[in-house]
Scaffold this active site. Sequence first.
Site: not given
Lengths: 154, 405
Positions: B121, B198
Site C-alpha cells: 500500500h 503493515d
Amino acid sequence: MNLKELYQEIILEHGKNPRNLRKTEGFNKDAKGNNPLCGDNVHVYLKLNGQKIVEDASFQGSGCAISMASASIMTDLIKGKNEHEAKEIVEDFLGMIKENPELKSKYLNEDEKTKLMCLSGVKQYPMRVKCATLSWHTMVSAFDEKTEEVKTEN
Amino acid sequence: MNIDQIKKEFPIFDEKIQNNDLVYLDSANSSQKPKIVVDRINEFYTKQFSNVGRSVHYLAVAATNLYENTRSSVQKYINAKDKNEIVFTKGATEALNLVANTLGQSYLQEGDEVLITELEHHSNYVPWHFLRKSKNIKINFAEINEEGEITLEEIEKKITPKTKLISITHLSNVTGAILPVKEITQLAHSKGIIVVVDGCQGAPHLKLDMQELDCDFYAISCHKMYGPTGLGVLYGKKKWLEELPPYQGGGGMINEVKKDRISYGELPNKYEAGTMATAQVIAFDQSIKFLESIGIENVMKHEADLVEYGQELLQKNNSVKLIGNPKNKGGVLSFTIEGVHPHDIATILDEDGVAIRAGHHCCQILHDKLNIPASARASVGIYNTKEDLDQLNESINNCKKIFNL
C-alpha cells in the site's frame, strides 16, 4: 437514480469506440490531466490553424466509459471552433453537468446538444462528475498552454 | 457461530441504502461498526469525558484508567510481551511514518537498503520514499509471482549485504495473499535485518501473536478492525521503542523542559504527544471484546469459506478475471471485467446496494505491474454471507448486460 440515463447507448458506443483516440500530427497545443483518486488519465492534443480555429482535436488516455465517451464527443464537436467558442462551450457543458437543465451556447447545433445531453445523467452521481469533466478541463488547459497537469476533484 | 445474529449487532444493516438492503463488500477499505463500539463512544462523551494523563480530578483518573485499559487489551489480543510496546497513533499510516521517520533519524544511513514488495500500500512505500529523498537510502522491491504472492524465496533473493530493513504487508489488500511473515522474520533476523509489518489487513482477519511472529514493528488500523476511525496501533519491540528518538514533540511526551534542555518521557508517553483520540481508544476496547467474543479462529474460518465460495462463483462467471490466486488468501476478491472499467462496475453495483471499491486501492505499483489502470474489489468481513456474494455475482451479470457483454 437511473442507470439507463447514465449509461445511454450513445455513451456506451463512444466509450467502446472512442473517436479521435490518437495523437494529432503536428499539434500545437496539448495538456495532460489525471484523476489521482481514480487513476484516470487523459492527454488532449489540439491543432489550431492560422485563423486560430481548431483544425483537429484528439486525445489519448484511459478511463471509464463516461470519461472516454466525454472526451470522444468533446474532441468531435470542438473541431471547427475557435478558442473563444470552445471555451464558452466548455463553460456551458460544465454548467449542465453540475446543475443546469439544458445547454444554452449558440455555438452548439441541435445535434451537438443532443449528444452532449447524453452525459447529463452524470449529475445524479456526484462521484462520477469528475470522470465526465476531466477531458474538458484538460482542453482548457491546452488552450491556456498550462504546463502542469490538470487534477480534477469533482 | 450464527452470522445472522452477528450481523444484527451492526446497526447499519437495519438501514436501507437507496431503497436496498446493504451488501457491504468494502471491509478492506473500512469495516462497519458494531453497536457496542458506537454506544461506547456516546457513553464516554455523555457520562465520562475528561482528558487523560494530566489532571488529578476524578473524571481524569477514571478516563486515564479506561484509556490504559485498552492498551492492556491490545497487548493481550496481539500477545505482546510488554504493555509499553503498544503505542496509539492516528492510524496505521502514522504508525508506519513513525517507524520510518525515527529509524531514518537514528538508524538507517546513506546507502542502506530497504526491501519492500510490489504488493505494498502507498502507506508502506511513501514513508520510505521520504528517506530515499532525505537520506539517500535505496528501496528495493520483492516481486510478485504469477499467483500474486510474495514468496520467502523471492525475499531471500532480494536481500543484499546492504539490506537493513524489510517492510512488508501481512495480507495484500488487492490479491489477498497472506505473506509468510514468521519465516521472513526468521530469515531477516538471521542476517541482522529489522522487520516492519503493515498489519492493516492482517489484524482484522488473522490470529495475531507478536511473540510468535517476532517482527520488530507491526502497524494496525483500528477502523478496519470494527473500531473507530482516527486510531491506529503501533506495536514495537521495547528495545526499539526505547532506543529510537521521539516522533512528535508536544505535551505528554516530555519528562523535563528547560530553556537549555529537554528530556523525554518514558514509554509509551514518549510516542503519544498531545491529546490523543481518547474516545476512540476507549471504544476500541469494545472492538477487541467483540472479536474475542466470536473468536479469531471462527472469524478466519468464516472468511475463508466466503472467499472460497466467492472465488468459485466469479471464476465461473465469463469475462470476470480475478486478480491473483494465492494459496494462502484472505477475504479479498479483486477483479476486472473485460470491456467494463472498474468505476463503471462500481457505479452499477451500487445501484443494487452492493458496495465495493474501484480504483488502484492505493497500490499503483502493483497495478502497473499487472498492467491495468484500476481494478474492482469486493472484500469481506465477519458480517458477510454467501448470499452477499450471490448478489455480487448477480449485479456483475447486470453490469455485463448493460454493457452488452
